[in-house]
Motif scaffolding. Structure first.
Motif, PDB file in Angstrom:
ATOM      1  N   GLU A   1      32.200 176.064  20.215  1.00 23.52           N
ATOM      2  CA  GLU A   1      31.055 175.182  20.416  1.00 23.52           C
ATOM      3  C   GLU A   1      31.447 173.903  21.145  1.00 23.52           C
ATOM      4  N   SER A   2      32.611 173.921  21.793  1.00 22.18           N
ATOM      5  CA  SER A   2      33.101 172.746  22.509  1.00 22.18           C
ATOM      6  C   SER A   2      32.690 172.788  23.974  1.00 22.18           C
ATOM      7  N   GLY A   3      32.729 171.629  24.605  1.00 20.57           N
ATOM      8  CA  GLY A   3      32.474 171.544  26.034  1.00 20.57           C
ATOM      9  C   GLY A   3      33.698 171.934  26.841  1.00 20.57           C
ATOM     10  N   ALA A   4      33.543 171.910  28.169  1.00 22.66           N
ATOM     11  CA  ALA A   4      34.616 172.351  29.052  1.00 22.66           C
ATOM     12  C   ALA A   4      35.871 171.494  28.912  1.00 22.66           C
ATOM     13  N   ARG A   5      35.727 170.189  28.863  1.00 23.05           N
ATOM     14  CA  ARG A   5      36.888 169.300  28.840  1.00 23.05           C
ATOM     15  C   ARG A   5      37.764 169.551  27.612  1.00 23.05           C
ATOM     16  N   ARG A   6      37.151 169.638  26.451  1.00 18.67           N
ATOM     17  CA  ARG A   6      37.928 169.888  25.230  1.00 18.67           C
ATOM     18  C   ARG A   6      38.537 171.293  25.262  1.00 18.67           C
ATOM     19  N   THR A   7      37.786 172.266  25.774  1.00 19.60           N
ATOM     20  CA  THR A   7      38.313 173.625  25.854  1.00 19.60           C
ATOM     21  C   THR A   7      39.520 173.685  26.776  1.00 19.60           C
ATOM     22  N   PHE A   8      39.456 173.034  27.944  1.00 17.93           N
ATOM     23  CA  PHE A   8      40.585 173.027  28.865  1.00 17.93           C
ATOM     24  C   PHE A   8      41.816 172.397  28.228  1.00 17.93           C
ATOM     25  N   ALA A   9      41.595 171.314  27.468  1.00 13.87           N
ATOM     26  CA  ALA A   9      42.718 170.637  26.802  1.00 13.87           C
ATOM     27  C   ALA A   9      43.369 171.551  25.776  1.00 13.87           C
ATOM     28  N   ARG A  10      42.553 172.264  25.013  1.00 14.32           N
ATOM     29  CA  ARG A  10      43.095 173.179  24.013  1.00 14.32           C
ATOM     30  C   ARG A  10      43.817 174.351  24.665  1.00 14.32           C
ATOM     31  N   GLU A  11      43.296 174.831  25.791  1.00 14.41           N
ATOM     32  CA  GLU A  11      43.978 175.901  26.518  1.00 14.41           C
ATOM     33  C   GLU A  11      45.386 175.463  26.906  1.00 14.41           C
TER      34      GLU A  11
END
Length: 289
Positions: free
Chosen positions: A245-255
């Motif tokens: 349920e996260s946005g792109a920026r947080r998802t990219f950081a977690r990746e």
């Protein structure tokens, strides 16, 4: 619950949280044919594997025990003798209202009570969980199945978010799971009507994949997963769940964070070398907790 790996005993195991119990409510069996696979079964067949507080506690304890075992690669959740679960056993649960209410209080750190944690604890594990649904899958049984990462169902299985029949709402983490899988109107309809539908219909809705033999299908998927690095599997599960349920920026950081850890991991090195040599990899035990 205590479970013993076949690596130390040479055989599968069945046990419960109560060492004196001769009929555990949850059984654990390490597969001998697929190393790393563990079968966890609800075990009240005479009551269609309906749920009691003791059974829910054993499910939670089972998950905690398996989490500590680095040899576990995949868990298959099922019910004994042809039924997944007919849902909450009201007669047993309500015979002691004070006890029931005590388990309704949420744990401060987890944010779940006993009824919610029994399904959701499987989401927290660092390895995939597959539900194999046969026969009845009602109420709390549906919510436990939805706590798994994957679900296979027999076409002739019977599903229902049955709480509406008793004047209740799904309260075992079911709304959270349902809204991840279904449109809002379908979630409302199932929660409001308590309609009973087939495994085939469950597949059409997107709750599970309908197959002829759910256990066989679950084992086939388990085998495919076990051929991959236990660390990449663990972090793939974690990455998807924590960013769903996260946005792109947080998802990219977690990746980036998860990938950086894997790039320097021993099991990733083993996978690369095996791929280059075109041989099956022999992974080390899972490093991800």
């Amino acid at each position: 619950m205590t479970a013993t790996s076949p690596s130390s005993t040479g055989a599968s195991s069945t046990s419960s949280t109560d060492p004196s119990s001769t009929n555990p409510l949850v059984t654990t069996e390490y597969s001998e044919s697929i190393p790393g696979l563990v079968h966890v079964r609800l075990n009240r067949p005479r009551k269609l594997n309906s749920l009691t507080i003791d059974l829910l506690q054993q499910l939670i304890s089972t998950a905690h025990t398996l989490r500590r075992d680095r040899s576990v690669r995949v868990v298959i959740l099922s019910g004994a003798e042809g039924n997944f679960s007919a849902g909450l056993d009201f007669a047993d649960t309500l015979k002691s209202p004070p006890r029931m209410l005590s388990h309704f209080i949420p744990r401060p750190l987890r944010g779940t009570n006993t009824f919610q944690e029994a399904p959701w604890t499987w989401r927290r594990l660092p390895f995939p969980v597959i539900a194999a649904v046969e026969g009845y899958c009602f109420g709390g049984g549906v919510q436990i199945a939805l706590g798994a990462d994957f679900r296979f169902t027999g076409t002739d299985a019977h599903w229902s978010v049955l709480e509406a029949k008793w004047g209740l709402v799904p309260d075992m983490s079911g709304i959270m799971s349902l809204k991840q899988l279904l449109p809002i109107d379908e979630v409302k309809r199932l929660a409001m009507t308590g309609e009973i539908f087939s495994g085939e219909r469950a597949a059409e809705l997107g709750l599970a994949k309908a197959v002829e033999d759910p256990l066989a299908a679950a084992e086939e998927l388990a085998q495919q997963i076990i051929e991959r690095s236990p660390d990449s599997v663990a972090l793939a599960k974690k990455l998807v769940d924590e960013t769903w349920e996260s946005g792109a920026r947080r998802t990219f950081a977690r990746e980036r964070l998860r990938q950086a850890r894997l790039l320097v991991s021993k099991n990733a090195e083993i996978a690369r070398k095996a791929a280059q040599k075109k041989i099956p990899p022999k992974f080390r035990p899972r490093a991800v907790r």
